[in-house]
Design an enzyme around this catalytic site. Structure first.
Site, PDB file in Angstrom:
ATOM      1  N   ARG A  37       0.797  -1.224   0.000  1.00 27.88           N
ATOM      2  CA  ARG A  37       0.000   0.000   0.000  1.00 27.88           C
ATOM      3  C   ARG A  37       0.832   1.278   0.000  1.00 27.88           C
ATOM      4  NH1 ARG A  37      -4.667   0.215   4.409  1.00 27.88           N
ATOM      5  NH2 ARG A  37      -4.972  -1.825   3.467  1.00 27.88           N
ATOM      6  N   HIS A  83      -8.173  -4.069  -7.576  1.00 27.62           N
ATOM      7  CA  HIS A  83      -7.916  -3.356  -6.318  1.00 27.62           C
ATOM      8  C   HIS A  83      -9.148  -3.418  -5.418  1.00 27.62           C
ATOM      9  CE1 HIS A  83      -5.223  -0.689  -4.136  1.00 27.62           C
ATOM     10  NE2 HIS A  83      -6.227   0.140  -3.885  1.00 27.62           N
ATOM     11  N   TYR A 127     -18.410  12.720 -13.963  1.00 23.68           N
ATOM     12  CA  TYR A 127     -18.331  13.863 -14.874  1.00 23.68           C
ATOM     13  C   TYR A 127     -17.014  13.919 -15.643  1.00 23.68           C
ATOM     14  CZ  TYR A 127     -22.248  15.528 -12.048  1.00 23.68           C
ATOM     15  OH  TYR A 127     -23.450  15.631 -11.389  1.00 23.68           O
TER      16      TYR A 127
END
Length: 733
Positions: A37, A83, A127
């Site tokens: 990570r 993931h 968007y």
């Protein structure tokens, strides 16, 4: 550890000490955080989430020539296939890869609102759209040619790359930052042209030192530009050890105005400093009178940054104004360097500049060999098929006869011409049109070309020197594709001692410092004639009233023995109730304010404790630079008085008074002091300093001042017991 036999109802009971169980599980969590990570891989510079985003976009064919797709689609693919974490964290990582003010070489071409340097966040993923940039393609080049290892995804439904081929040193080019369990990483961005030149130097001279590399890579190159003012010695130490830091300043120019005036234009911001927050911080400095040289700040930025700083007056030197702001605000920041990465075998360790570059070159050599072996296998297979076609052309009539007449043409071809099954299948699948004379020439040409390529590949894989030469050529091609001018200038910090102190520009105005009983402090202009007219919060009252000037430093004595220093120019206006004194100094909650005086150079103070000890301290030695003040008295402070006399008067809690010459007290900067008056029980109640000519005064219970004409009857030596004081004398103030 004891494992019990499962009960018929199912389940398993493990007897294990709680401490051991917790430590094992936390260690597993810590290792998972470090390796999966928080820390980047030294080879491609990616953490797993960024690598998975890159690979998913590659699988979706989102190359620079393709049309952009919705970010929500990309995030969904990453989350569903590779993931198993929240969509918000994936989108945040994707957005950062697209921000040109966060990445020196953006890897995602974002379309839509992807945030800005003011700190505004990106629009929702539904968007915005994205695709890969040419730089990202270079990092992925060869991933479909067995260049790197793959491993199963979290659900074993697919595979993901362990590392990317990495066509350029992305770790140093774009930098990285992260916090794991017990360790962290912070790597600044660099110029990829300089990094590739440094790689060439290592290819030519493997024994090159970090000093040699710094001739090519003088320091980090941040995407937002700025000026690096860290010394070359400090940067060299950071590059050698992998730990250090670099001071980065905003880039500014002076713009001349009419009548000798000027203004400062900030054109480049320090890395990771949000412009909107910086403007707020500068405005707060002006409002709180902590930046005496700055008059105003405003933002005129459009596409380019244009931050206007106006000086208080035209006589202030621009360099001095900026030096003061560099100290007070984020116009100068220190970017930490902690090059903590995962090496080729997944072990976290701190590497220097040379180690990182060498690890990248070693990775490129592995990639080159694997791609070469992949290509050799395919060339050999194609040559094998072409060899079969050549046999067909030499025996075309016989081949046609076998195909037309034999019941098992494949077996007949193998038996007649000694072909392999692969060659026989290929011949049988070949169309008649490919047996034309023209095709025979084409096949012969292809065979010769592939034979030459095979020989070159075999020579490459068997020669280390040729491999490094090929890597050098690849890096040179990458350099041409990504080269860009350095954005961060390498400079030196200006010697601030050459300028007049900023305090010299504070206008000298008379004020009255008002400190309430509950610790609210403010400054009223001029002199306060009638303290009874002062307004305080409900339940509060006047504590101290000190005449001073705006240029003065205030010495604040506390009962815990510390003396704090506050600039009078930094006090709040006297119109309101002021602000809590504890916001300006680190005063202990149990400590009380003993006195406040305006500092006078070369003056002296009498410091006394409740235990009856004291000394004389030069005020110049009492000035503190930090909020925590300066520990002056070892004990509980009772009094801090300006020395304006030649005798000291004390009165104990036993109401015995003593007067002795001031000369009997030592002068010291800090300590316990000497005994002022001797007591069998109790301690010091009050102390005063006076001139022998005028004599002492004391205050009675009604607050009236009384003279003490026969004070000489109490004159003795320091540390004496004294005698019963005049009737009504309890305190001098």
């Amino acid at each position: 550890m004891t494992i019990h036999t499962p009960t018929p109802e199912g389940g398993r009971i493990v007897e294990e000490p709680m401490g051991d169980a917790l430590s094992k599980r936390y260690l597993a969590y810590a290792l998972s955080t470090i390796t999966n990570r928080a820390l980047p891989d030294v080879r491609d510079g990616f953490k797993p989430v960024h690598r998975r985003i890159m690979y998913a976009m590659h699988q979706m064919r989102l190359n620079p020539q393709a049309a952009a797709r919705k970010c929500a689609k990309v995030v969904g693919e990453v989350m569903g296939g590779y993931h198993p974490h929240g969509d918000a964290s994936i989108y945040e990582a994707l957005v950062r890869l697209a921000q040109d003010f966060a990445q020196r070489y953006p890897l995602v071409d974002g379309q839509g609102n992807f945030g800005n340097i003011d700190g505004d966040s990106a629009a929702a993923m539904r968007y915005t759209e994205c695709k890969l940039t040419p730089a990202a393609v270079l990092l992925l080049d060869g991933i479909d040619q067995d260049a790197v290892d793959f491993r199963p995804t979290y659900d074993d439904q697919d595979e993901e790359p362990v590392v990317l081929p990495a066509g350029f040193p992305n770790l140093l080019a774009n930098g990285s930052s992260g916090i794991a369990v017990g360790m962290a990483t912070s790597i600044p961005p660099h110029n990829v042209g300089e990094l590739i030149d440094a790689c060439h130097l290592l290819l030519e001279r493997p024994d090159a030192t970090t000093v040699d590399l710094m001739q090519i890579v003088p320091g980090p190159d941040f995407p937002t530009g700025g000026v690096s003012v860290e010394s070359q010695a400090a940067i060299l130490d950071a590059y050698e050890t992998g730990r250090g830091g670099v001071r980065l300043r905003a880039k500014w120019v002076e713009e001349k105005l009419d009548r000798g005036a000027y203004q400062i234009i900030i054109t480049e911001m320090p890395y990771q400093v949000q412009k909107s927050r910086l403007i707020e911080a500068l405005a707060d400095l002006i409002e709180n009178k902590k930046a005496p040289l700055l008059g105003d700040v405003r933002d005129e930025s459009a596409e380019d940054i244009r931050l206007i700083l106006e000086p208080k007056n035209r006589t202030i030197e621009p360099e001095m104004l900026m030096e003061s702001l560099f100290k007070l605000s984020d116009l100068e920041v220190r970017f930490p360097i902690n090059m903590n990465v995962l090496d080729a075998i997944g072990t976290p360790r701190v590497m220097g500049l040379k180690e990182c570059l060498q690890a990248f070159l070693d990775h490129r050599r592995v990639v080159l060999n694997r791609r070469s072996q992949w290509r050799i296998a395919r060339v050999e297979k194609r040559l094998h098929l072409l060899e079969g076609l050549r046999i067909v052309f030499l025996n075309l009539d016989e081949v046609i006869r076998i195909v037309r007449e034999e019941e098992q043409p494949k077996a007949a071809l193998i038996a007649t011409f000694g072909l392999s099954e692969l060659q026989a299948d290929f011949i049988l699948d070949t169309r008649l049109r490919q047996l034309a004379r023209l095709e025979e020439i084409t096949i012969e040409k292809e065979f010769n070309e592939l034979s030459e390529e095979l020989a070159a590949l075999q020579a490459l894989t068997s020669s280390e020197a040729k491999q490094w030469k090929a890597i050098g050529k690849e890096l040179e091609a990458v350099r041409k594709a990504l080269v860009s001018p350095r954005r961060t200038l390498i400079g030196e910090a200006v010697d601030a001692s050459a300028f007049v102190a900023p305090e010299a520009f504070i206008p000298r105005e008379a004020i009255t410092v008002i400190l309430s009983d509950r610790g609210w402090i403010r400054a009223a202009k001029g002199k306060v004639d009638d303290p009874s007219e002062l307004k305080f919060k409900e339940g509060d009252k006047l504590g101290f009233l000190v005449p001073a000037y705006t240029t003065d430093k205030l010495l604040v004595g506390a009962s815990d023995g510390r003396i704090f220093t506050i600039g009078a120019d930094k006090l709040a206006s006297g119109r309101g109730h002021g602000e809590p004194l504890r916001l300006m100094i680190d005063l202990d909650e149990k400590a009380e304010i003993i006195n406040v005086v305006a500092h006078e150079p070369d003056a002296k103070l009498l410091i006394a404790s409740k235990a009856g000890y004291g000394f004389v301290a030069p005020e110049n030695d009492l000035l503190a630079q930090k909020r925590g003040g300066k520990q002056v008295l070892n004990g509980e402070m009772l009094a801090m008085l300006r020395v304006n006399g030649d005798h000291v008067g004390t009165i104990g809690e036993n109401i015995k008074a003593l007067i002795f010459p001031l000369a009997e007290l030592p002068e010291m900067g800090r300590g316990k002091g000497v005994k002022l008056q001797n007591y069998k029980q109790g301690g010091l109640a009050d102390v005063t300093v006076f001139n022998a000519e005028a004599g002492p005064e004391w205050a009675d219970g009604g607050g009236r001042r009384r003279n003490w004409p026969d004070w000489k009857d109490w004159l003795g030596k320091r540390a004496g017991a004294g005698r019963q004081g005049p009737r009504g004398l309890r305190k001098f103030r």
